[in-house]
Design an enzyme around this catalytic site. Structure first.
Site, PDB file in Angstrom:
ATOM      1  N   ARG A 104       0.682  -1.167   0.199  1.00  0.00           N
ATOM      2  CA  ARG A 104       0.168  -0.030  -0.090  1.00  0.00           C
ATOM      3  C   ARG A 104       1.050   1.093  -0.010  1.00  0.00           C
ATOM      4  O   ARG A 104       0.864   2.302  -0.764  1.00  0.00           O
ATOM      5  CB  ARG A 104      -0.962   0.018   1.099  1.00  0.00           C
ATOM      6  N   ARG A 133     -10.105   1.555  -0.287  1.00  0.00           N
ATOM      7  CA  ARG A 133      -9.337   2.380   0.346  1.00  0.00           C
ATOM      8  C   ARG A 133      -8.926   3.239  -0.662  1.00  0.00           C
ATOM      9  O   ARG A 133      -7.793   3.558  -1.185  1.00  0.00           O
ATOM     10  CB  ARG A 133      -7.997   1.393   0.659  1.00  0.00           C
ATOM     11  N   ILE A 135      -7.766   7.004  -2.493  1.00  0.00           N
ATOM     12  CA  ILE A 135      -6.722   7.754  -2.177  1.00  0.00           C
ATOM     13  C   ILE A 135      -6.769   9.253  -3.075  1.00  0.00           C
ATOM     14  O   ILE A 135      -6.070  10.311  -3.266  1.00  0.00           O
ATOM     15  CB  ILE A 135      -5.074   7.399  -2.835  1.00  0.00           C
ATOM     16  N   ASP A 136      -8.291   9.591  -2.795  1.00  0.00           N
ATOM     17  CA  ASP A 136      -8.713  10.979  -3.405  1.00  0.00           C
ATOM     18  C   ASP A 136      -8.170  12.128  -2.700  1.00  0.00           C
ATOM     19  O   ASP A 136      -7.750  13.013  -3.366  1.00  0.00           O
ATOM     20  CB  ASP A 136     -10.157  11.019  -3.242  1.00  0.00           C
ATOM     21  N   GLN A 137      -7.798  12.129  -1.272  1.00  0.00           N
ATOM     22  CA  GLN A 137      -7.239  13.033  -0.613  1.00  0.00           C
ATOM     23  C   GLN A 137      -5.783  13.264  -0.951  1.00  0.00           C
ATOM     24  O   GLN A 137      -5.296  14.688  -0.938  1.00  0.00           O
ATOM     25  CB  GLN A 137      -7.363  12.730   0.996  1.00  0.00           C
ATOM     26  N   ASP A 317      -5.679  -0.933  13.691  1.00  0.00           N
ATOM     27  CA  ASP A 317      -4.674  -2.015  13.482  1.00  0.00           C
ATOM     28  C   ASP A 317      -4.605  -2.814  14.606  1.00  0.00           C
ATOM     29  O   ASP A 317      -4.012  -4.022  14.652  1.00  0.00           O
ATOM     30  CB  ASP A 317      -3.354  -1.127  13.196  1.00  0.00           C
ATOM     31  N   ILE A 339     -13.140   3.153  10.975  1.00  0.00           N
ATOM     32  CA  ILE A 339     -11.974   3.680   9.915  1.00  0.00           C
ATOM     33  C   ILE A 339     -12.020   2.577   8.446  1.00  0.00           C
ATOM     34  O   ILE A 339     -12.310   3.032   7.491  1.00  0.00           O
ATOM     35  CB  ILE A 339     -10.594   3.527  10.377  1.00  0.00           C
TER      36      ILE A 339
HETATM   37  N1  EPU Z   1      -9.340   7.635   2.956  1.00  0.00           N
HETATM   38  C1  EPU Z   1     -10.253   8.219   2.093  1.00  0.00           C
HETATM   39  N2  EPU Z   1      -9.251   9.021   1.011  1.00  0.00           N
HETATM   40  C2  EPU Z   1      -7.909   8.993   0.902  1.00  0.00           C
HETATM   41  C3  EPU Z   1      -7.334   8.465   1.990  1.00  0.00           C
HETATM   42  C4  EPU Z   1      -7.984   7.820   3.102  1.00  0.00           C
HETATM   43  O1  EPU Z   1     -11.344   8.125   1.985  1.00  0.00           O
HETATM   44  O2  EPU Z   1      -7.496   9.618   0.050  1.00  0.00           O
HETATM   45  C5  EPU Z   1     -10.127   6.962   3.814  1.00  0.00           C
HETATM   46  C6  EPU Z   1      -9.512   5.278   4.173  1.00  0.00           C
HETATM   47  O3  EPU Z   1     -10.530   4.827   3.182  1.00  0.00           O
HETATM   48  C7  EPU Z   1      -9.773   5.111   5.644  1.00  0.00           C
HETATM   49  C8  EPU Z   1      -9.637   6.372   6.260  1.00  0.00           C
HETATM   50  O4  EPU Z   1      -9.639   7.491   5.405  1.00  0.00           O
HETATM   51  O5  EPU Z   1     -11.323   4.906   5.963  1.00  0.00           O
HETATM   52  C9  EPU Z   1      -8.144   6.522   6.814  1.00  0.00           C
HETATM   53  O6  EPU Z   1      -7.073   6.033   6.018  1.00  0.00           O
HETATM   54  P1  EPU Z   1      -5.756   6.262   6.064  1.00  0.00           P
HETATM   55  O7  EPU Z   1      -5.345   7.301   4.869  1.00  0.00           O
HETATM   56  O8  EPU Z   1      -5.415   7.027   7.407  1.00  0.00           O
HETATM   57  O9  EPU Z   1      -4.976   5.074   6.237  1.00  0.00           O
HETATM   58  P2  EPU Z   1      -3.734   4.699   5.262  1.00  0.00           P
HETATM   59  O10 EPU Z   1      -2.747   5.895   5.183  1.00  0.00           O
HETATM   60  O11 EPU Z   1      -4.046   4.074   4.086  1.00  0.00           O
HETATM   61  C10 EPU Z   1      -2.393   3.961   7.551  1.00  0.00           C
HETATM   62  C11 EPU Z   1      -1.721   2.568   7.575  1.00  0.00           C
HETATM   63  C12 EPU Z   1      -2.781   1.472   7.883  1.00  0.00           C
HETATM   64  C13 EPU Z   1      -3.757   2.005   9.029  1.00  0.00           C
HETATM   65  C14 EPU Z   1      -4.156   3.451   8.719  1.00  0.00           C
HETATM   66  C15 EPU Z   1      -5.053   3.913   9.940  1.00  0.00           C
HETATM   67  C16 EPU Z   1       0.417   2.481   6.368  1.00  0.00           C
HETATM   68  C17 EPU Z   1       1.072   2.225   5.262  1.00  0.00           C
HETATM   69  N3  EPU Z   1      -0.975   2.170   6.492  1.00  0.00           N
HETATM   70  O12 EPU Z   1      -2.892   3.453   6.418  1.00  0.00           O
HETATM   71  O13 EPU Z   1      -1.996   0.209   8.526  1.00  0.00           O
HETATM   72  O14 EPU Z   1      -4.655   1.144   9.308  1.00  0.00           O
HETATM   73  O15 EPU Z   1      -3.321   4.363   8.455  1.00  0.00           O
HETATM   74  O16 EPU Z   1      -4.486   4.248  11.006  1.00  0.00           O
HETATM   75  O17 EPU Z   1       0.644   3.413   7.073  1.00  0.00           O
HETATM   76  C18 EPU Z   1      -1.762  -1.888   8.982  1.00  0.00           C
HETATM   77  O18 EPU Z   1      -0.684  -1.773   9.356  1.00  0.00           O
HETATM   78  O19 EPU Z   1      -2.047  -2.984   9.096  1.00  0.00           O
HETATM   79  C19 EPU Z   1      -2.345  -0.914   8.048  1.00  0.00           C
HETATM   80  C20 EPU Z   1      -3.487  -1.185   7.435  1.00  0.00           C
END
Ligand code: EPU
Length: 441
Positions: A104, A133, A135-137, A317, A339
Site C-alpha cells: 500500500r 481504500r 486515495i482521493d485526498q 490496526d 476507519i
Molecule cells: N481515506 C479516504 N481517502 C483518502 C485516504 C483515506 O477516503 O484519500 C479513508 C480510508 O479509506 C480510511 C480512512 O480514510 O477509511 C483512513 O485512511 P488513512 O489514509 O489514514 O490510512 P492509510 O494511510 O491508507 C495507514 C496505515 C494503516 C492504518 C491506517 C489508519 C500505512 C502504510 N498504513 O493507512 O496500516 O490502518 O493508516 O491508521 O501507514 C496496517 O498497518 O495493518 C495498516 C493497514
C-alpha cells in the site's frame, strides 16, 4: 531483488504452527515502526546526499521498498536494521507495475518523486484488502500544489511544471494523505498549510526526518501542519520510533496469556488508548519511560465495547487482535471499526476456533468467555494474521496459520519473539496436498 521475491514466494508456501495454552513470560523488544519506515524510506528520495535510517524492522515491506529505490537508480545498503540510501543517482523512472503493487505504502513514491522530479508514474498501490481504500485526498493535495494527475490503465501519472505551496483542507483525516502532501510540499515554492491533518506518531517521525534533511515543517502531530518550501534537502541520520502496533499486539498477547511480560522499547504515550482499554478489562499494566510491564493472573476479564478512531483514539490496526482477547472476557463486547468497514475477515476464522461472534454492519459482537480450540486457519491480511496468532496462543491444541505473506509484511521475527516468551511456535513447509487445497479454496 530476486532474493526478496523468493522470500515472499516461500512464505506463501509455509504455515505457522502454534501449540496453545502455554503462559508467556519474559521480555520482548519492540522493533522500529513499520508504518513510519514505509514513509521514511521513500522520503529519502528528496535528498541530494546519503541518508541513514537506523532501527528498521526486518519485514518484507522494507525489502520491497529497498528494491524499488534500487530500481529507480538509488544506491541502497541494508544491513542489521540500518539502511543507507544515496538518492543522488536516482532518476524519475516510471513504476506502473511490478513491486509497487505489493504494498500500500508505495503511494509515498508519488509524493516523494513528484517533490524531487516534478513527475512520477506509480501503479495503484496494493496492500491489505480492508474494504475501499481510496486515495482521493492524496490526489487533491497534489493537484492543489500544482500537479496534473491522471489515472491511466491502473497507474497514477503526476506531472507539474512547478510545485507551489497551497492551503489544503483534508475532507477525511488520512495518515497517508497527510504524509504524501508533506513529501510533495517540502520542496515546493512558498508556504503549504495542511488542515484537518492526521496526528499519528508516524507523521511526527517523517516530519523529524524531513526537518533533519533541511525541510521547514511546523505543527506535525497537530491538525494543522505548516510547511515552508526550501530549495534543496541534504542527507542525515535518523533513528526510527518504536512500532506502537507491534507493541500493542504483544500487550494483547500478554493480556491473554501472560504471567509477567515486559514490553521493551515503547513510547507509552503512543499507546494510551490501548492501555486504558486493557485496564478497563481488568489487566494490570505498569508504565515507565520506555517499557510497559504486563502483569497477568487475573481470574476473570471484563467485556468492553470499543470503537476504532484516528489517533489518539483506539487504533484500527489493533481491532483484530483485540477480538481474540475478548473471547476470554466474561460477557458481550462490541468492537466497531469506524476507519475500515470491512476489516472483519478474521471473524470467520475465529469462529472456526470456537469463538462465539458475529458481524453486524461495522461491528463485531463477541460473546465470552469461549474456550478456543486449535484449527487450520488463514490470515486474510496483516492484522488478521496477528489476531490468529493470539488466538492460537490461547487455544487448546495446535493452530495452523497460512497466509504468512501477510504476517511477514509487518511483524519482525515474530516466532523468535514469541518463543523467547515461552510460546511453542514453529514454521513448516506446506505439504503438496495442502498447497493443492489452498489453490482450490
Ligand atoms: N481515506 C479516504 N481517502 C483518502 C485516504 C483515506 O477516503 O484519500 C479513508 C480510508 O479509506 C480510511 C480512512 O480514510 O477509511 C483512513 O485512511 P488513512 O489514509 O489514514 O490510512 P492509510 O494511510 O491508507 C495507514 C496505515 C494503516 C492504518 C491506517 C489508519 C500505512 C502504510 N498504513 O493507512 O496500516 O490502518 O493508516 O491508521 O501507514 C496496517 O498497518 O495493518 C495498516 C493497514
Amino acid at each position: 531483488m530476486i532474493i526478496s521475491y523468493l522470500l515472499r514466494k516461500e512464505t506463501i508456501m509455509e504455515k505457522l504452527n502454534i501449540a496453545g495454552g502455554d503462559p508467556l513470560n519474559g521480555t520482548v523488544h519492540i522493533s522500529g515502526a513499520k508504518n513510519s519506515a514505509v514513509a521514511l524510506i521513500p522520503a529519502t528520495i528528496l535528498a541530494h546526499s546519503p541518508v541513514t535510517i537506523e532501527g528498521l524492522p526486518h519485514i518484507s515491506d522494507i525489502l520491497t521498498l529497498r528494491d524499488l529505490l534500487r530500481e529507480i537508480g538509488g544506491n541502497v545498503h541494508f544491513e542489521k536494521g540500518e539502511m543507507v540510501i544515496d538518492p543522488k543517482p536516482m532518476i524519475s523512472m516510471p513504476l506502473p507495475n511490478g513491486k509497487v503493487k505489493q504494498l500500500r505504502a508505495s503511494y509515498y513514491l508519488m509524493g516523494a518523486m513528484l517533490g524531487r522530479f516534478k513527475k512520477a508514474v506509480i501503479g495503484l498501490p496494493g496492500g491489505c484488502h480492508l474494504g475501499p481504500r481510496p486515495i482521493d485526498q492524496h490526489i487533491k493535495g497534489f493537484e492543489a500544489l500544482g500537479a496534473e494527475v491522471t489515472n491511466e490503465q491502473g497507474a497514477i501519472y503526476l506531472r507539474a511544471e512547478q510545485l507551489k505551496g497551497a492551503r489544503i483542507y483534508l475532507d477525511v483525516v488520512s495518515v497517508g494523505a497527510t504524509i504524501n502532501i508533506m513529501l510533495a510540499a517540502v520542496l515546493a515554492k512558498g508556504k503549504t498549510v495542511i488542515e484537518n491533518a492526521a496526528k499519528e506518531p508516524e507523521i511526527i517521525d517523517v516530519a523529524t526526518l524531513l526537518t533533519s534533511m533541511g525541510a521547514k515543517i511546523k505543527g506535525a502531530g497537530t491538525d494543522v501542519i505548516r510547511i515552508e518550501g526550501v530549495e534543496s534537502l541534504h542527507g542525515c541520520r535518523h533513528s526510527i520510533i518504536p512500532d506502537r502496533i507491534e507493541a500493542g499486539t504483544f500487550m494483547i498477547a500478554a493480556a491473554a496469556m501472560g504471567q509477567e511480560v515486559l514490553i521493551d522499547n515503547v513510547i507509552p504515550t503512543h499507546l494510551e488508548s490501548v492501555i486504558a482499554k486493557l485496564r478497563e478489562m481488568g489487566i494490570r499494566i505498569e508504565e515507565s519511560s520506555d517499557q510497559l510491564l504486563m502483569v497477568g493472573g487475573q481470574k476473570e476479564l471484563k467485556p468492553v465495547d470499543l470503537k476504532t478512531l484516528v489517533y489518539p483514539g483506539f487504533p484500527t490496526d489493533l481491532q483484530q487482535p483485540m477480538t481474540s482477547l475478548l473471547t476470554k472476557a466474561n460477557g458481550t463486547s462490541v468492537v466497531t471499526d469506524t476507519i475500515y468497514s470491512a476489516r472483519f475477515k478474521h471473524i470467520d476464522e475465529l469462529r472456526r476456533m470456537g469463538a462465539a461472534m458475529k458481524v453486524e454492519g461495522r461491528s463485531a459482537i463477541i460473546t465470552g468467555s469461549a474456550a478456543l480450540q486449535g484449527a487450520k486457519v488463514k490470515a486474510s491480511d496483516l492484522r488478521a494474521g496477528a489476531c490468529l496468532v493470539i488466538a492460537g496462543l490461547m487455544a487448546e491444541g495446535i493452530t495452523e496459520i497460512t497466509g504468512l505473506e501477510h504476517l511477514d509484511r509487518g511483524y519482525s521475527q515474530i516466532e523468535e519473539k514469541l518463543s523467547n516468551l515461552g510460546a511453542v511456535v514453529w514454521r513448516e513447509k506446506l505439504t503438496d496436498q495442502e498447497l493443492e487445497q489452498m489453490q482450490n479454496s
